[in-house]
Design an enzyme around this catalytic site. Structure first.
Site, PDB file in Angstrom:
ATOM      1  N   ARG A  89       0.814  -1.240   0.000  1.00  0.00           N
ATOM      2  CA  ARG A  89       0.000   0.000   0.000  1.00  0.00           C
ATOM      3  C   ARG A  89       0.836   1.273   0.000  1.00  0.00           C
ATOM      4  NH1 ARG A  89      -3.189  -2.559   3.891  1.00  0.00           N
ATOM      5  NH2 ARG A  89      -4.907  -3.663   2.923  1.00  0.00           N
ATOM      6  N   LYS A 123       3.123  11.752 -11.891  1.00  0.00           N
ATOM      7  CA  LYS A 123       2.404  10.720 -12.646  1.00  0.00           C
ATOM      8  C   LYS A 123       3.266   9.473 -12.720  1.00  0.00           C
ATOM      9  CE  LYS A 123      -0.489  13.242 -15.935  1.00  0.00           C
ATOM     10  NZ  LYS A 123      -0.732  13.429 -17.383  1.00  0.00           N
ATOM     11  N   GLU A 163      10.500  16.871 -25.563  1.00  0.00           N
ATOM     12  CA  GLU A 163       9.663  17.407 -24.465  1.00  0.00           C
ATOM     13  C   GLU A 163      10.057  18.862 -24.171  1.00  0.00           C
ATOM     14  OE1 GLU A 163       7.142  15.715 -23.485  1.00  0.00           O
ATOM     15  OE2 GLU A 163       7.631  13.574 -23.468  1.00  0.00           O
ATOM     16  N   LYS A 198       7.639  22.736 -16.285  1.00  0.00           N
ATOM     17  CA  LYS A 198       6.816  21.558 -15.968  1.00  0.00           C
ATOM     18  C   LYS A 198       6.256  21.683 -14.548  1.00  0.00           C
ATOM     19  CE  LYS A 198       5.523  17.051 -15.845  1.00  0.00           C
ATOM     20  NZ  LYS A 198       5.772  15.707 -16.259  1.00  0.00           N
ATOM     21  N   GLU A 245      -4.592  17.315 -13.078  1.00  0.00           N
ATOM     22  CA  GLU A 245      -4.974  17.465 -14.480  1.00  0.00           C
ATOM     23  C   GLU A 245      -6.471  17.673 -14.681  1.00  0.00           C
ATOM     24  OE1 GLU A 245      -2.448  15.253 -17.232  1.00  0.00           O
ATOM     25  OE2 GLU A 245      -4.206  14.935 -18.473  1.00  0.00           O
ATOM     26  N   ARG A 300      -3.133  21.661 -16.634  1.00  0.00           N
ATOM     27  CA  ARG A 300      -2.057  20.686 -16.823  1.00  0.00           C
ATOM     28  C   ARG A 300      -2.176  19.961 -18.161  1.00  0.00           C
ATOM     29  NH1 ARG A 300       0.549  16.162 -12.628  1.00  0.00           N
ATOM     30  NH2 ARG A 300       1.978  15.331 -14.182  1.00  0.00           N
ATOM     31  N   ASN A 360      -0.081  17.882 -22.634  1.00  0.00           N
ATOM     32  CA  ASN A 360      -0.395  16.789 -23.554  1.00  0.00           C
ATOM     33  C   ASN A 360      -0.261  17.192 -25.012  1.00  0.00           C
ATOM     34  OD1 ASN A 360      -1.033  14.873 -21.561  1.00  0.00           O
ATOM     35  ND2 ASN A 360      -2.992  15.898 -21.226  1.00  0.00           N
ATOM     36  N   HIS A 401       0.883  14.798 -27.691  1.00  0.00           N
ATOM     37  CA  HIS A 401       0.818  13.446 -27.129  1.00  0.00           C
ATOM     38  C   HIS A 401      -0.421  12.660 -27.531  1.00  0.00           C
ATOM     39  CE1 HIS A 401       4.202  14.802 -24.811  1.00  0.00           C
ATOM     40  NE2 HIS A 401       4.309  13.634 -24.188  1.00  0.00           N
ATOM     41  N   HIS A 406       1.185   9.522 -28.622  1.00  0.00           N
ATOM     42  CA  HIS A 406       1.024   8.264 -27.878  1.00  0.00           C
ATOM     43  C   HIS A 406       0.466   7.156 -28.770  1.00  0.00           C
ATOM     44  CE1 HIS A 406       1.071   9.754 -23.435  1.00  0.00           C
ATOM     45  NE2 HIS A 406       2.221   9.219 -23.792  1.00  0.00           N
ATOM     46  N   HIS A 465       9.806   7.496 -27.241  1.00  0.00           N
ATOM     47  CA  HIS A 465       8.682   8.355 -26.850  1.00  0.00           C
ATOM     48  C   HIS A 465       8.789   9.738 -27.521  1.00  0.00           C
ATOM     49  CE1 HIS A 465       5.535   9.990 -24.295  1.00  0.00           C
ATOM     50  NE2 HIS A 465       6.331  10.995 -23.980  1.00  0.00           N
TER      51      HIS A 465
HETATM   52  N1  NAD Z   1       5.344  10.433 -15.796  1.00  0.00           N
HETATM   53  C1  NAD Z   1       5.421  11.401 -16.675  1.00  0.00           C
HETATM   54  O1  NAD Z   1       4.990  12.527 -16.426  1.00  0.00           O
HETATM   55  C2  NAD Z   1       6.069  11.135 -17.993  1.00  0.00           C
HETATM   56  C3  NAD Z   1       6.367  12.198 -18.854  1.00  0.00           C
HETATM   57  C4  NAD Z   1       7.018  11.924 -20.046  1.00  0.00           C
HETATM   58  C5  NAD Z   1       7.350  10.618 -20.366  1.00  0.00           C
HETATM   59  N2  NAD Z   1       7.047   9.613 -19.512  1.00  0.00           N
HETATM   60  C6  NAD Z   1       7.403   8.219 -19.819  1.00  0.00           C
HETATM   61  O2  NAD Z   1       8.823   8.131 -19.874  1.00  0.00           O
HETATM   62  C7  NAD Z   1       9.164   7.007 -20.685  1.00  0.00           C
HETATM   63  C8  NAD Z   1      10.299   7.367 -21.601  1.00  0.00           C
HETATM   64  O3  NAD Z   1      11.402   7.770 -20.834  1.00  0.00           O
HETATM   65  P1  NAD Z   1      12.890   7.680 -21.417  1.00  0.00           P
HETATM   66  O4  NAD Z   1      12.914   8.279 -22.748  1.00  0.00           O
HETATM   67  O5  NAD Z   1      13.786   8.182 -20.366  1.00  0.00           O
HETATM   68  O6  NAD Z   1      13.061   6.107 -21.654  1.00  0.00           O
HETATM   69  P2  NAD Z   1      13.937   4.988 -20.919  1.00  0.00           P
HETATM   70  O7  NAD Z   1      13.696   4.991 -19.476  1.00  0.00           O
HETATM   71  O8  NAD Z   1      13.677   3.735 -21.659  1.00  0.00           O
HETATM   72  O9  NAD Z   1      15.433   5.470 -21.157  1.00  0.00           O
HETATM   73  C9  NAD Z   1      15.922   5.534 -22.456  1.00  0.00           C
HETATM   74  C10 NAD Z   1      17.126   4.598 -22.680  1.00  0.00           C
HETATM   75  O10 NAD Z   1      18.270   5.252 -22.174  1.00  0.00           O
HETATM   76  C11 NAD Z   1      18.939   4.401 -21.254  1.00  0.00           C
HETATM   77  N3  NAD Z   1      19.570   5.289 -20.299  1.00  0.00           N
HETATM   78  C12 NAD Z   1      18.946   6.081 -19.392  1.00  0.00           C
HETATM   79  N4  NAD Z   1      19.840   6.860 -18.773  1.00  0.00           N
HETATM   80  C13 NAD Z   1      21.044   6.551 -19.304  1.00  0.00           C
HETATM   81  C14 NAD Z   1      22.345   7.063 -19.097  1.00  0.00           C
HETATM   82  N5  NAD Z   1      22.582   8.073 -18.249  1.00  0.00           N
HETATM   83  N6  NAD Z   1      23.364   6.515 -19.814  1.00  0.00           N
HETATM   84  C15 NAD Z   1      23.121   5.521 -20.705  1.00  0.00           C
HETATM   85  N7  NAD Z   1      21.914   5.027 -20.965  1.00  0.00           N
HETATM   86  C16 NAD Z   1      20.881   5.548 -20.264  1.00  0.00           C
HETATM   87  C17 NAD Z   1      17.894   3.476 -20.733  1.00  0.00           C
HETATM   88  O11 NAD Z   1      18.448   2.280 -20.271  1.00  0.00           O
HETATM   89  C18 NAD Z   1      17.041   3.257 -21.972  1.00  0.00           C
HETATM   90  O12 NAD Z   1      17.635   2.282 -22.791  1.00  0.00           O
HETATM   91  C19 NAD Z   1       7.910   6.611 -21.428  1.00  0.00           C
HETATM   92  O13 NAD Z   1       7.416   5.421 -20.875  1.00  0.00           O
HETATM   93  C20 NAD Z   1       6.951   7.760 -21.167  1.00  0.00           C
HETATM   94  O14 NAD Z   1       5.603   7.336 -21.152  1.00  0.00           O
HETATM   95  C21 NAD Z   1       6.420   9.850 -18.342  1.00  0.00           C
HETATM   96 ZN    ZN Z   2       5.899  12.875 -23.144  1.00  0.00          ZN
END
Ligand code: NAD
Ligand code: ZN
Length: 363
Positions: free
Chosen positions: A122, A144, A186, A224, A234, A238, A242, A245, A249, A265
């Site tokens: 929990r 989020k 972003e 942000k 949201e 907020r 999007n 997106h 998405h 992404h």
């Molecule tokens: N919660 C939110 O508000 C929010 C906002 C935007 C995106 N997201 C989510 O974030 C995700 C995408 O995030 P991302 O682009 O970071 O993807 P990711 O976490 O897959 O990272 C990208 C790649 O880079 C590698 N990596 C990360 N840091 C590294 C470093 N310092 N050195 C070498 N390799 C490294 C990871 O292993 C991975 O292969 C999606 O799932 C998206 O939906 C969430």
């Molecule tokens: Zn995004």
């Protein structure tokens, strides 16, 4: 932001600390009485285990004895199956309700880890240490968290805030170029939705010159955070985050369905922003000159996404699951000029298809 500076961005219940020396502060906090007796767990993926954990362990002493849990890299890890493994692993490794999870990775790790922390027994406390550009400027901030259900992105999740977010741009030194570009999408979005001045700075920066990114990273986190603070759950404003997106998405989900390499992404969001800028223009909100300025800049940076006509219809199908839809209608956030935006714009499927055709013609 000079390299020495530490910047604190306050949210109602925690701080986001940004700077190349911010981890020293985390070391102090974890050594202090609040966390002294608790078990620490680090969630990372294969790449952050190799590239980021040594740097973290070098700067934060308590990380050297923490239990490390690793997931495969990539979006596929935001799944129910991986969650089941993680809940079990935490239990087997003796985590209890006082334990603390440290999410060390990109947006996949921070989204997944935040969800795991919110649901295990929990809810346990957690910290985010984002290591990708995308996670630093976006995913790790704002509360989020969640996972995907098949090709439905972020279908299951919760709002869950960490005890703190520590953003050290030094991690970016090992991040592959395409991942840097993904995060840059972003930042482009932040500029387009609310800051003409930031848009000018974005257009001028040499984003592979990593140190010159520091000031922009800070600016994006501020934007942000300010938007999230004004509307944490949201209900209204907020939703401007999007922009790009709704279509992005769906295109990202579509790419996860194929056998080929899925889109990052930010790559999908870059395409989504071009399409949604087109729709903004069609709504009379954005001038043709502004649409061209945006499309030229984005298409000059990101690789072309190829979709056939059949896929266009699949994009529409996937968009029908968008959480923002109301009464079965697509509900998009659009631009009302460069640096300004509006939410809750009802858009018909035909116009989405038209925007995908516009994208095809432009690339
Ligand atoms: N919660 C939110 O508000 C929010 C906002 C935007 C995106 N997201 C989510 O974030 C995700 C995408 O995030 P991302 O682009 O970071 O993807 P990711 O976490 O897959 O990272 C990208 C790649 O880079 C590698 N990596 C990360 N840091 C590294 C470093 N310092 N050195 C070498 N390799 C490294 C990871 O292993 C991975 O292969 C999606 O799932 C998206 O939906 C969430
Ligand atoms: Zn995004």
């Amino acid at each position: 932001m000079s390299n020495l500076d530490i910047h604190r961005i306050k949210t109602p219940d925690h701080e986001v600390i940004v700077g190349r020396y911010c981890l020293a502060e985390l070391a102090e906090i974890l050594a202090g009485s609040t966390y002294a007796e608790v078990k620490l767990f680090i969630l990372c993926d294969e790449n952050t285990l190799e590239h980021c954990l040594p740097l973290l362990a070098g700067k934060v002493e308590r990380m050297r004895n923490a239990e490390v849990i690793e997931v495969p890299p990539g979006e596929e890890s935001k799944s129910v199956e991986i969650c089941t493994r993680l809940w079990s692993a935490l239990g087997e490794l003796g985590a209890d309700r006082s334990s603390v999870l440290i999410n060390l990775g990109g947006g996949v790790v921070t989204d997944l880890g935040g969800f795991i922390a919110g649901t295990f027994k929990r809810g346990i406390r957690f910290f985010n240490i984002p290591t990708s550009l995308l996670a630093q400027v976006d995913a790790s901030v704002g509360g989020k968290t969640g996972i995907d259900l098949g090709s439905l992105k972020n279908e299951v999740g919760l709002f869950n805030n960490p005890d703190g977010v520590y953003i050290d741009p030094s991690f970016l030194n090992t991040l592959p170029r395409n991942e840097l570009l993904s995060g840059f999408a972003e930042m482009i979005k932040h500029a387009l939705i609310c800051s003409p001045g930031y848009w000018r700075a974005i257009k001028e920066v040499d984003f592979f010159e990593l140190e010159s990114l520091d000031a922009l990273i800070l600016r994006s986190i501020e934007i942000k955070n300010e938007i999230v603070a004004s509307d944490p759950y949201e209900q209204g404003r907020r939703k401007i985050l999007n922009f790009g997106h709704s279509i992005g998405h769906a295109v990202e989900g579509l790419s996860l369905e194929g056998d080929g390499k899925s889109l990052l992404h930010g790559e999908a969001v870059a395409m989504g922003m071009v399409c949604e800028a087109f729709i903004s223009h069609k709504f009379g909100l954005l001038s043709e000159a502004e649409l061209n300025e945006i499309a030229d800049f984005i298409l000059g940076i990101y690789k072309r996404v190829k979709l056939d006509r059949l896929s266009h219809h699949r994009v529409i199908e996937l968009m029908r699951h968008d959480k923002k839809n109301r009464n079965g209608k697509f509900n998009l956030s659009l631009l009302s000029g460069i640096g300004d935006s509006v939410v809750d714009q009802e858009v018909k499927a035909d116009l989405v298809i038209e925007s995908l055709n516009f994208y095809d013609r432009r690339v």
